[in-house]
Motif scaffolding. Structure first.
Motif, PDB file in Angstrom:
ATOM      1  N   ALA A 128       0.848  -1.192   0.000  1.00 21.68           N
ATOM      2  CA  ALA A 128       0.000   0.000   0.000  1.00 21.68           C
ATOM      3  C   ALA A 128       0.880   1.237   0.000  1.00 21.68           C
ATOM      4  O   ALA A 128       2.102   1.163   0.220  1.00 21.68           O
ATOM      5  CB  ALA A 128      -0.930   0.015   1.216  1.00 21.68           C
ATOM      6  N   GLN A 129       0.256   2.373  -0.251  1.00 16.72           N
ATOM      7  CA  GLN A 129       0.947   3.655  -0.163  1.00 16.72           C
ATOM      8  C   GLN A 129       0.052   4.640   0.569  1.00 16.72           C
ATOM      9  O   GLN A 129      -1.183   4.539   0.531  1.00 16.72           O
ATOM     10  CB  GLN A 129       1.289   4.194  -1.556  1.00 16.72           C
ATOM     11  N   ALA A 130       0.685   5.604   1.243  1.00 14.70           N
ATOM     12  CA  ALA A 130      -0.093   6.609   1.971  1.00 14.70           C
ATOM     13  C   ALA A 130       0.789   7.809   2.264  1.00 14.70           C
ATOM     14  O   ALA A 130       1.959   7.657   2.637  1.00 14.70           O
ATOM     15  CB  ALA A 130      -0.633   6.032   3.272  1.00 14.70           C
ATOM     16  N   ASP A 131       0.235   9.001   2.102  1.00 16.73           N
ATOM     17  CA  ASP A 131       0.892  10.194   2.593  1.00 16.73           C
ATOM     18  C   ASP A 131       0.735  10.233   4.104  1.00 16.73           C
ATOM     19  O   ASP A 131      -0.072   9.502   4.692  1.00 16.73           O
ATOM     20  CB  ASP A 131       0.272  11.443   1.956  1.00 16.73           C
ATOM     21  N   ARG A 132       1.499  11.109   4.747  1.00 16.45           N
ATOM     22  CA  ARG A 132       1.442  11.191   6.210  1.00 16.45           C
ATOM     23  C   ARG A 132       0.018  11.463   6.696  1.00 16.45           C
ATOM     24  O   ARG A 132      -0.659  12.362   6.196  1.00 16.45           O
ATOM     25  CB  ARG A 132       2.374  12.292   6.714  1.00 16.45           C
ATOM     26  N   PHE A 133      -0.426  10.671   7.650  1.00 17.75           N
ATOM     27  CA  PHE A 133      -1.741  10.761   8.286  1.00 17.75           C
ATOM     28  C   PHE A 133      -2.897  10.475   7.325  1.00 17.75           C
ATOM     29  O   PHE A 133      -4.047  10.793   7.635  1.00 17.75           O
ATOM     30  CB  PHE A 133      -1.945  12.124   8.962  1.00 17.75           C
TER      31      PHE A 133
ATOM     32  N   SER B 249     -12.399   9.777  12.318  1.00 21.57           N
ATOM     33  CA  SER B 249     -13.271   8.597  12.286  1.00 21.57           C
ATOM     34  C   SER B 249     -12.463   7.402  11.817  1.00 21.57           C
ATOM     35  O   SER B 249     -11.363   7.557  11.286  1.00 21.57           O
ATOM     36  CB  SER B 249     -14.463   8.824  11.345  1.00 21.57           C
ATOM     37  N   GLY B 250     -13.020   6.210  12.009  1.00 22.07           N
ATOM     38  CA  GLY B 250     -12.345   5.004  11.555  1.00 22.07           C
ATOM     39  C   GLY B 250     -11.250   4.549  12.504  1.00 22.07           C
ATOM     40  O   GLY B 250     -11.007   5.158  13.549  1.00 22.07           O
ATOM     41  N   PRO B 251     -10.567   3.473  12.151  1.00 19.52           N
ATOM     42  CA  PRO B 251      -9.528   2.915  13.024  1.00 19.52           C
ATOM     43  C   PRO B 251      -8.244   3.719  12.960  1.00 19.52           C
ATOM     44  O   PRO B 251      -8.103   4.645  12.151  1.00 19.52           O
ATOM     45  CB  PRO B 251      -9.320   1.521  12.432  1.00 19.52           C
ATOM     46  N   SER B 252      -7.305   3.380  13.812  1.00 17.93           N
ATOM     47  CA  SER B 252      -5.968   3.969  13.754  1.00 17.93           C
ATOM     48  C   SER B 252      -5.333   3.657  12.407  1.00 17.93           C
ATOM     49  O   SER B 252      -5.603   2.624  11.794  1.00 17.93           O
ATOM     50  CB  SER B 252      -5.098   3.402  14.874  1.00 17.93           C
TER      51      SER B 252
ATOM     52  N   GLY C 169       1.416   6.276  13.104  1.00 16.99           N
ATOM     53  CA  GLY C 169       0.371   5.271  13.006  1.00 16.99           C
ATOM     54  C   GLY C 169      -0.822   5.472  13.917  1.00 16.99           C
ATOM     55  O   GLY C 169      -1.873   4.857  13.694  1.00 16.99           O
ATOM     56  N   TYR C 170      -0.676   6.325  14.966  1.00 14.07           N
ATOM     57  CA  TYR C 170      -1.736   6.392  15.975  1.00 14.07           C
ATOM     58  C   TYR C 170      -2.198   7.816  16.309  1.00 14.07           C
ATOM     59  O   TYR C 170      -3.071   7.988  17.148  1.00 14.07           O
ATOM     60  CB  TYR C 170      -1.283   5.676  17.247  1.00 14.07           C
ATOM     61  N   TYR C 171      -1.615   8.809  15.674  1.00 13.00           N
ATOM     62  CA  TYR C 171      -2.056  10.192  15.905  1.00 13.00           C
ATOM     63  C   TYR C 171      -3.505  10.339  15.463  1.00 13.00           C
ATOM     64  O   TYR C 171      -3.903   9.849  14.402  1.00 13.00           O
ATOM     65  CB  TYR C 171      -1.164  11.169  15.136  1.00 13.00           C
ATOM     66  N   GLN C 172      -4.297  11.029  16.296  1.00 13.29           N
ATOM     67  CA  GLN C 172      -5.720  11.220  16.002  1.00 13.29           C
ATOM     68  C   GLN C 172      -6.036  12.712  15.909  1.00 13.29           C
ATOM     69  O   GLN C 172      -5.876  13.442  16.891  1.00 13.29           O
ATOM     70  CB  GLN C 172      -6.582  10.586  17.102  1.00 13.29           C
ATOM     71  N   PHE C 173      -6.477  13.155  14.749  1.00  2.77           N
ATOM     72  CA  PHE C 173      -6.961  14.526  14.627  1.00  2.77           C
ATOM     73  C   PHE C 173      -8.327  14.643  15.292  1.00  2.77           C
ATOM     74  O   PHE C 173      -9.079  13.660  15.371  1.00  2.77           O
ATOM     75  CB  PHE C 173      -7.055  14.927  13.148  1.00  2.77           C
TER      76      PHE C 173
END
Length: 395
Positions: free
Chosen positions: A13-18, A128-131, A120-124
């Protein structure tokens, strides 16, 4: 030993930060070099496992490695979710190689790397949704379901197994309803009780981190994030600062389960609290404090087994008792891993194995790998194993 094909550093997979991960198709390219691990500070458990291998650290770390006896056939699949207090570790580390397990037991082994700590665990607020870390793990399992047949694996016979934070990650995935769809069985090592965060708790920890960082986490440097993360950990002094978010509305799922803990699981954390280094006899000196804190790991295992049984699935409980005679660490946290994964070379600097002959570890490990693989095959396995007890549910 059977020849094993190794496919390292596959980007699932790929993802930008957060941002949430986006699945990637397999490009068919076979990489032989190890992939990255998530950026991290040195582990607080170096005194148990030894130093981390010097791998590349990159926040774009959604990679996995596959160990398979052959790319044809339909073998059971065992997927390893690594531990490390949700802030350290990585599936690409030599400790987590699955080639011996795959070769001996004719199964496909996959090791997964995912985002850790703040990444991996920062929450704004009002998220919503999982970590994001769990979203990575789920993405890896979806990738496996889509592609593992190309590696000789059976997508309908997937067992996840994880230790410590990896074990609790499996518990979190069950809570979010992924059991029975993305995996059919689970093995949880030292999955502590009470590690999940409510969304409010996750946002509170994230705000404390933001206060410590003093800048926008979306544009802050990796070094600044790690430094602020370390300062916050020192201030809070908790077993785990970062952890998976619980679903707002419980979904829940159950699968056949094997869960257990180590007899002296909590000893390294007791010694860290006391600022004491292990020497021969330390495990006896701190036996009472270890037993008291061990409720985190023993209680977590027992409650998980009881919950699975109440939902009509099969569940068994084990305790890992083997220990080196001269480490002073007893049968502590992480000591069970060398019996399943890695090699003599990977584990040669592990203090918890000090004074032990690898031949003894490998002989017990061979039995343990067989029983764990039998579980993945849907079989009961041949107990007992020297140093590992299968416990009655009533104990």
């Amino acid at each position: 030993m059977t020849h094993v094909e190794i496919f390292r550093n596959i980007r699932y997979a790929q993802a930008d930060r957060f941002e949430s991960p986006e699945l990637l198709p397999w490009d068919g390219v076979r990489h032989r070099e190890r992939g990255p691990v998530c950026p991290q500070a040195p582990s607080r458990l170096e005194s148990v496992q030894g130093p981390l291998a010097p791998l590349e650290q990159d926040e774009h770390c959604q990679v996995l490695s596959v160990f398979t006896p052959a790319t044809t056939g339909k073998r059971p699949v065992m997927v390893f979710i690594h531990g490390g207090g949700f802030v350290t570790g990585g599936g690409e580390l030599p400790w987590h190689d699955g080639d011996q397990l795959a070769a001996e037991q004719d199964i496909v082994v996959v090791s997964v790397t995912y985002r850790l700590g703040v990444f991996g665990y920062y929450q704004f607020p009002k998220s919503s949704g999982p970590s994001l870390a769990m979203a990575d793990q789920v993405a890896a399992l979806r990738w496996i379901k889509a592609h593992i047949a190309e590696f000789g694996g059976d997508a309908d016979r997937v067992t996840v197994f994880g230790q410590s934070a990896g074990g609790f990650s499996i518990v979190a995935m069950l809570a979010w309803g992924h059991g029975g769809t993305l995996f059919q069985r689970a093995i949880v090592h030292s999955g502590a009780n009470g590690m999940a965060r409510t969304r409010g708790e996750g946002e509170r920890i994230s705000q404390l981190f933001l206060d410590e960082l003093g800048q926008d986490p979306r544009t802050a440097s990796v070094d600044a994030i790690l430094a602020a993360q370390s300062r916050l950990a020192a201030t809070l002094n908790q077993l785990a600062v970062w952890a998976p978010i619980s679903p707002d509305t419980p979904i829940g799922s159950a699968v056949d389960l094997l869960a257990g803990w180590c007899k002296d699981d909590a000893l390294p954390f007791v010694l860290l609290q006391q600022h004491v280094a292990a020497v021969p006899g330390t495990e006896s000196r701190f036996a009472d404090a270890t037993r008291e804190m061990n409720v985190l790991f023993e209680g977590g295992s027992r409650s998980l087994v009881q919950n699975i049984l109440a939902q009509g699935k099969r569940a068994s409980l084990f305790r890992f008792d083997w220990q080196s005679g001269s480490s002073g660490l007893g049968a502590c946290h992480c000591i069970d891993l060398p019996f399943l994964l890695g090699s003599a070379e990977a584990w040669r600097s592990a203090p918890t194995l000090a004074g032990a002959a690898w031949a003894e570890i490998d002989a017990i490990g061979k039995r343990m790998r067989r029983v764990w693989a039998d579980f993945a095959r849907g079989e009961s396995g041949e107990w007992p194993i020297d140093g590992v007890r299968l416990l009655p549910q009533a104990l």
